[in-house]
Design a protein around this motif. Structure first.
Motif, mmCIF file in Angstrom:
data_model
loop_
_atom_site.group_PDB
_atom_site.id
_atom_site.type_symbol
_atom_site.label_atom_id
_atom_site.label_comp_id
_atom_site.label_asym_id
_atom_site.label_seq_id
_atom_site.Cartn_x
_atom_site.Cartn_y
_atom_site.Cartn_z
ATOM 1 N N PHE A 170 1.267 -0.780 -0.187
ATOM 2 C CA PHE A 170 -0.196 0.308 -0.580
ATOM 3 C C PHE A 170 0.735 0.988 0.395
ATOM 4 O O PHE A 170 0.517 2.386 -0.954
ATOM 5 N N GLU A 172 4.064 1.911 -0.961
ATOM 6 C CA GLU A 172 4.900 1.903 -2.289
ATOM 7 C C GLU A 172 4.098 2.699 -3.318
ATOM 8 O O GLU A 172 4.496 3.776 -3.832
ATOM 9 N N GLY A 173 2.456 2.659 -3.129
ATOM 10 C CA GLY A 173 1.929 3.338 -4.160
ATOM 11 C C GLY A 173 0.857 4.356 -3.662
ATOM 12 O O GLY A 173 -0.014 5.457 -4.186
ATOM 13 N N ALA A 174 1.066 4.342 -2.242
ATOM 14 C CA ALA A 174 0.318 6.047 -1.887
ATOM 15 C C ALA A 174 0.112 7.159 -1.840
ATOM 16 O O ALA A 174 -0.076 8.385 -2.558
ATOM 17 N N LEU A 176 2.205 8.675 -4.769
ATOM 18 C CA LEU A 176 1.473 8.584 -6.436
ATOM 19 C C LEU A 176 -0.229 8.583 -6.250
ATOM 20 O O LEU A 176 -0.121 9.153 -7.228
ATOM 21 N N THR A 177 -0.952 7.801 -5.656
ATOM 22 C CA THR A 177 -2.158 7.585 -6.056
ATOM 23 C C THR A 177 -2.543 9.386 -4.931
ATOM 24 O O THR A 177 -3.622 9.797 -6.263
ATOM 25 N N LYS A 180 -2.652 11.957 -7.627
ATOM 26 C CA LYS A 180 -3.734 11.659 -8.743
ATOM 27 C C LYS A 180 -4.660 12.749 -7.980
ATOM 28 O O LYS A 180 -5.533 13.389 -9.181
ATOM 29 N N PHE A 181 -4.822 12.786 -6.659
ATOM 30 C CA PHE A 181 -5.808 13.840 -6.566
ATOM 31 C C PHE A 181 -5.792 14.956 -5.787
ATOM 32 O O PHE A 181 -6.046 16.199 -5.392
ATOM 33 N N HIS A 182 -4.262 15.237 -5.814
ATOM 34 C CA HIS A 182 -3.947 16.625 -5.697
ATOM 35 C C HIS A 182 -3.945 16.389 -4.082
ATOM 36 O O HIS A 182 -4.179 17.295 -3.407
ATOM 37 N N MET A 195 -9.821 7.170 3.143
ATOM 38 C CA MET A 195 -10.793 6.936 1.935
ATOM 39 C C MET A 195 -9.719 5.807 0.714
ATOM 40 O O MET A 195 -9.779 5.330 -0.172
ATOM 41 N N VAL A 196 -8.167 6.261 1.029
ATOM 42 C CA VAL A 196 -6.994 5.864 0.344
ATOM 43 C C VAL A 196 -6.388 4.901 0.500
ATOM 44 O O VAL A 196 -6.436 3.566 -0.366
ATOM 45 N N VAL A 198 -9.219 2.713 2.081
ATOM 46 C CA VAL A 198 -9.900 1.600 1.579
ATOM 47 C C VAL A 198 -9.900 1.391 0.119
ATOM 48 O O VAL A 198 -11.024 0.487 0.129
ATOM 49 N N GLY A 199 -9.988 2.098 -0.298
ATOM 50 C CA GLY A 199 -9.515 2.162 -2.566
ATOM 51 C C GLY A 199 -8.519 1.649 -2.599
ATOM 52 O O GLY A 199 -8.635 -0.180 -3.137
ATOM 53 N N TRP A 200 -7.648 1.355 -1.561
ATOM 54 C CA TRP A 200 -6.419 -0.189 -2.335
ATOM 55 C C TRP A 200 -7.083 -1.396 -1.176
ATOM 56 O O TRP A 200 -6.741 -2.227 -2.498
ATOM 57 N N ARG A 203 -9.461 -3.437 -4.076
ATOM 58 C CA ARG A 203 -8.593 -4.071 -4.641
ATOM 59 C C ARG A 203 -8.035 -5.252 -4.408
ATOM 60 O O ARG A 203 -8.224 -6.032 -5.328
ATOM 61 N N PHE B 22 -13.712 13.659 -5.541
ATOM 62 C CA PHE B 22 -13.919 11.916 -6.086
ATOM 63 C C PHE B 22 -14.582 11.040 -4.915
ATOM 64 O O PHE B 22 -14.491 11.572 -4.272
ATOM 65 N N LEU B 24 -14.834 6.819 -4.511
ATOM 66 C CA LEU B 24 -13.824 5.639 -4.340
ATOM 67 C C LEU B 24 -13.857 4.879 -5.367
ATOM 68 O O LEU B 24 -12.769 4.399 -4.933
ATOM 69 N N MET B 28 -9.890 3.876 -6.119
ATOM 70 C CA MET B 28 -9.471 2.807 -6.683
ATOM 71 C C MET B 28 -9.079 2.664 -8.348
ATOM 72 O O MET B 28 -7.702 2.261 -8.606
ATOM 73 N N TRP B 31 -5.924 3.490 -7.743
ATOM 74 C CA TRP B 31 -4.984 2.321 -7.065
ATOM 75 C C TRP B 31 -3.888 2.121 -8.653
ATOM 76 O O TRP B 31 -3.324 1.197 -8.644
ATOM 77 N N VAL B 34 -2.214 3.074 -10.769
ATOM 78 C CA VAL B 34 -0.441 3.559 -9.993
ATOM 79 C C VAL B 34 0.525 2.284 -10.221
ATOM 80 O O VAL B 34 1.886 1.932 -9.909
ATOM 81 N N LEU B 38 3.867 1.248 -11.103
ATOM 82 C CA LEU B 38 4.575 0.602 -10.391
ATOM 83 C C LEU B 38 5.317 -0.840 -11.526
ATOM 84 O O LEU B 38 6.519 -0.430 -11.118
#
Lengths: 218, 60
Positions: A170, A172-174, A176-177, A180-182, A195-196, A198-200, A203, B22, B24, B28, B31, B34, B38
């Motif tokens: 998580f 690793e990409g947090a 960068l993610t 994307k939402f400023h 939110m970030v 839960v999004g991960w 997935r 934004f 959810l 997703m 993610w 990204v 990666l």
């Protein structure tokens, strides 16, 4: 899954930048174990007194994670910062004097080193205090082990090391993610952070490993 | 006869631009992008040195 009293976990910890990775790890592990983290930071409402926000959240949570590791002297005032022990006290008070629902409350108390708390809050000596050594992996292990004893008896949670591995993925990409939402990953509000996370997690849901094909199992 | 007064017009407050919000699902999706990026970077790192080694071998 909806948030209820049973699956809500009050996270009582410092919010300073140095502690930030540990807060994120605790929130991530809480979600990954199927619980909902709550913190006084979740509501930004200047019309509500801070202590009211805290008591409201404590009332709505059966479980709690209290980290008293930042009970140390403030460099400027030379006075101890006592917010975390105060909130721990409110939680223990609710458990002792509250209605039947609140008597079922349970908590884990974390500190940096074992037995350090005896020097400043010895009255909680009967409690089981765990140390995390300021390591995210250790926070995750402690949170997981605590929540594992308070989840549905028919559920087995993955081990702390597995959740820590997922947390690393998580992280690793947090950044960068967030970009994307400023959003600035170092200054996320608690709500943005959840939110970030839960999004991960949506997935990458935890699931049982695939069943072994019968010919291999035989 | 007094001049009829004009009814004051209420200024409509515009809601924030939709792109400022934004959901959810969008988180997703971010993610997913990204992670693809990666993974591509990781693949490039893994294949890069072997290409160099092979190129070096050819040059020798």
């Amino acid at each position: 899954m909806t948030r209820t009293y049973e699956n809500s976990v009050f996270i009582n910890c410092p919010f300073d930048p140095a502690y930030r990775p540990l807060l994120e790890a605790a929130a991530f592990a809480t979600y990954d174990c199927g619980f909902f983290p709550r913190a006084s930071l979740e509501v930004d409402d200047s019309s509500q007194v801070r202590i009211e926000k805290i008591t409201t959240i404590i009332r709505e949570c059966r479980l709690a994670i209290h980290d008293i590791s930042r009970t140390e002297l403030d460099a400027a005032t030379q006075l101890p910062r006592f917010n975390m022990p105060l909130e721990l006290g409110i939680f223990l008070g609710a458990k002792s004097f509250g209605a039947k629902l609140h008597r079922r409350k349970a908590a884990i108390v974390l500190d940096t080193e074992p037995y350090r708390y005896q020097k400043f809050i010895s009255d909680i000596a009967g409690q089981d205090i765990r140390s995390h050594g300021s390591q995210t992996t250790e926070v995750i292990r402690q949170v997981r082990d605590f929540l594992a004893t308070h989840c549905d008896p028919e559920i087995v949670l993955p081990g702390g090391d597995k959740i820590a591995e997922r947390y690393t993925a998580f992280r690793e990409g947090a950044r960068l993610t967030c970009s994307k939402f400023h959003l600035d990953a170092d200054h996320l509000t608690f709500r943005d952070l959840t939110m970030v996370i839960v999004g991960w997690l949506r997935r990458h849901p935890l699931s049982m490993p695939p069943a072994i094909p019968s010919e291999v199992a035989a | 006869m007094p001049k009829p007064t004009r009814k004051p017009r209420l200024r409509t407050i515009q809601p924030p631009h939709p792109s400022d919000k934004f959901t959810l699902e969008e988180v997703m999706e971010a993610w997913r992008q990204v992670e693809e990026r990666l993974a591509a970077r990781k693949r490039a790192e893994e294949t890069g040195p072997s290409h160099q080694a092979r190129d070096g071998a050819v040059g020798e």
